[in-house]
Design a protein around this motif. Structure first.
Motif, PDB file in Angstrom:
ATOM      1  N   PRO A 109      63.285  92.492  20.831  1.00 43.75           N
ATOM      2  CA  PRO A 109      64.087  93.573  20.281  1.00 43.75           C
ATOM      3  C   PRO A 109      64.581  94.643  20.896  1.00 43.75           C
ATOM      4  O   PRO A 109      63.827  94.857  21.697  1.00 43.75           O
ATOM      5  N   PHE A 110      65.712  95.433  20.379  1.00 45.23           N
ATOM      6  CA  PHE A 110      66.107  96.385  21.263  1.00 45.23           C
ATOM      7  C   PHE A 110      65.377  97.740  20.877  1.00 45.23           C
ATOM      8  O   PHE A 110      64.796  97.919  19.603  1.00 45.23           O
TER       9      PHE A 110
ATOM     10  N   VAL B  98      67.224  98.691  13.426  1.00 48.63           N
ATOM     11  CA  VAL B  98      67.969  98.119  14.163  1.00 48.63           C
ATOM     12  C   VAL B  98      68.261  96.748  13.348  1.00 48.63           C
ATOM     13  O   VAL B  98      67.254  95.983  13.158  1.00 48.63           O
ATOM     14  N   LYS B  99      69.849  96.311  13.025  1.00 50.35           N
ATOM     15  CA  LYS B  99      69.958  95.007  12.479  1.00 50.35           C
ATOM     16  C   LYS B  99      70.724  94.187  13.675  1.00 50.35           C
ATOM     17  O   LYS B  99      71.481  94.721  14.515  1.00 50.35           O
ATOM     18  N   TYR B 100      70.684  92.857  13.532  1.00 46.23           N
ATOM     19  CA  TYR B 100      71.107  91.926  14.602  1.00 46.23           C
ATOM     20  C   TYR B 100      72.161  90.984  14.001  1.00 46.23           C
ATOM     21  O   TYR B 100      71.914  90.744  12.715  1.00 46.23           O
ATOM     22  N   VAL B 101      73.231  90.768  14.704  1.00 43.24           N
ATOM     23  CA  VAL B 101      74.305  89.842  14.026  1.00 43.24           C
ATOM     24  C   VAL B 101      74.428  88.753  15.272  1.00 43.24           C
ATOM     25  O   VAL B 101      75.007  88.933  16.159  1.00 43.24           O
ATOM     26  N   PHE B 102      74.203  87.480  14.755  1.00 38.18           N
ATOM     27  CA  PHE B 102      74.401  86.504  15.852  1.00 38.18           C
ATOM     28  C   PHE B 102      75.647  85.870  15.387  1.00 38.18           C
ATOM     29  O   PHE B 102      76.235  85.988  14.400  1.00 38.18           O
TER      30      PHE B 102
ATOM     31  N   ASP C  37      75.328  83.613  12.065  1.00 42.46           N
ATOM     32  CA  ASP C  37      74.965  84.314  10.735  1.00 42.46           C
ATOM     33  C   ASP C  37      76.364  84.395   9.918  1.00 42.46           C
ATOM     34  O   ASP C  37      77.540  84.864  10.153  1.00 42.46           O
TER      35      ASP C  37
ATOM     36  N   VAL D 175      76.463  97.937  18.692  1.00 42.66           N
ATOM     37  CA  VAL D 175      76.032  97.597  20.119  1.00 42.66           C
ATOM     38  C   VAL D 175      76.398  96.237  20.217  1.00 42.66           C
ATOM     39  O   VAL D 175      76.196  95.267  19.503  1.00 42.66           O
TER      40      VAL D 175
END
Lengths: 137, 183
Positions: free
Chosen positions: A3-4, A40-44, A47, A65
């Motif tokens: 994770p960032f 922090v949310k992640y977008v792959f 998704d 980011v």
């Protein structure tokens, strides 16, 4: 995948006028300017649905980011009415640690009886910051 | 900016989620950061840090605590390196002064070539004593560029060099040896 971690430093000169916090000092605690936005949310790529948090949820600042497939940060953008982005970088030993330098709104100095040397320092700092902002326009 | 008023979206290009689970939302601020540093900086050499316990205590994921601790320690190490560099530079200034004095000493020796050897030895002894006294003064001086240095930097330098009392004892011994203490 790691994770960032994102740390944000407000470069407003007002923080330099605040007394350092008590206790054992260390570089990040010499100032009140360090902030830790930890939501922090992640977008792959795969998704299908992105849950976006809105102003109604109390969100005032959004940071986007962008990374490549190797998870190297390629672009950072701050959307905010309170802060302007000055610069960003990832640490040399950890590409998942992002450090941003931002600038909050200029405020009148509370202490009007500053020594001349201090006033000169503040003037120069603000001038440099304004130049940085102009360069981003 | 904190976890409540700021959201960060990390857009990962060219990569699928592949079972990646997002860390839960947690809150971290300067106060917590300071508490973390107080804890980890006081751990003894033989004690290992119980990250799970810290994670529960701070209500923060372990990965964040580990990374943050790494960053705090590395920044502190850099500060220490800088400190040592500053102190060493201070000592170098002293060495340069000593070298200058050595040159003066050589000139003095050339001028006194006609004198008897016993007198010259006495003169050298006096010069040596004076040099040691100067050394003592140099060690008592503030180190240039170190505004935070206390009035006497000797106590800080004690780990890097000989103590003040040892130096002065050596000087006094030398003076007595050459009979200068009685003059």
């Amino acid at each position: 995948m790691e994770p960032f971690i994102v740390t944000v430093l407000d470069c407003n000169v007002k923080h330099g006028l605040v007394s350092p916090v008590s206790g054992i000092p260390h570089p990040d605690h010499e100032t009140t300017a360090m902030m830790f936005p930890t939501n922090v949310k992640y977008v792959f790529e795969d998704d299908e649905e992105l849950v976006v948090e809105h102003e109604e949820d109390g969100i005032e600042n959004v940071v986007v980011v962008e990374t490549n497939a190797e998870l190297e940060v390629t672009h950072v953008e701050l959307i905010s009415d309170r802060f302007k982005q000055l610069s960003w970088n990832t640490t040399q030993d950890d590409p998942h640690e992002l450090h941003m330098r931002v600038l909050s709104r200029f405020e009148s100095l509370e202490d009007e009886e500053l020594p001349l040397e201090e006033l000169i320092r503040i003037y120069k700092t603000r001038n440099d910051q304004l130049h940085s902002l102009f360069n981003t326009l | 900016m904190d976890a409540d008023n700021t959201v960060i979206y990390v857009k990962v290009a060219g990569r699928d989620r592949e079972g990646f689970v997002e860390p839960p939302k947690f809150y971290w601020d300067l106060e917590k950061d300071q508490k973390l540093w107080l804890k980890i900086s006081r751990f003894g050499n033989n004690k290992s840090i119980d990250w799970s316990k810290l994670s529960r205590e701070f209500e923060t994921p372990e990965f964040f605590l580990r990374k943050r601790s790494y960053r705090l320690f590395s920044k502190h190490l850099r500060m220490l390196e800088h400190e040592i560099e500053t102190k060493t530079r201070g000592l170098d200034v002293g060495q340069e002064l000593e070298e200058d004095e050595d040159e003066d000493e050589d000139e003095l020796k050339e001028n006194e070539s006609g004198q008897e050897s016993q007198a010259r030895e006495e003169e050298e002894g006096a010069t040596e004593g004076a040099k040691n006294l100067r050394w003592s003064r140099i060690l008592n001086q503030k180190i240039p560029g170190d505004a935070k240095a206390p009035d006497s930097s000797l106590s800080e330098l004690s780990n890097l060099s000989v103590s003040k009392s040892a130096l002065e004892e050596a000087v006094l011994d030398r003076l007595q040896l050459w009979g200068l203490g009685e003059r």
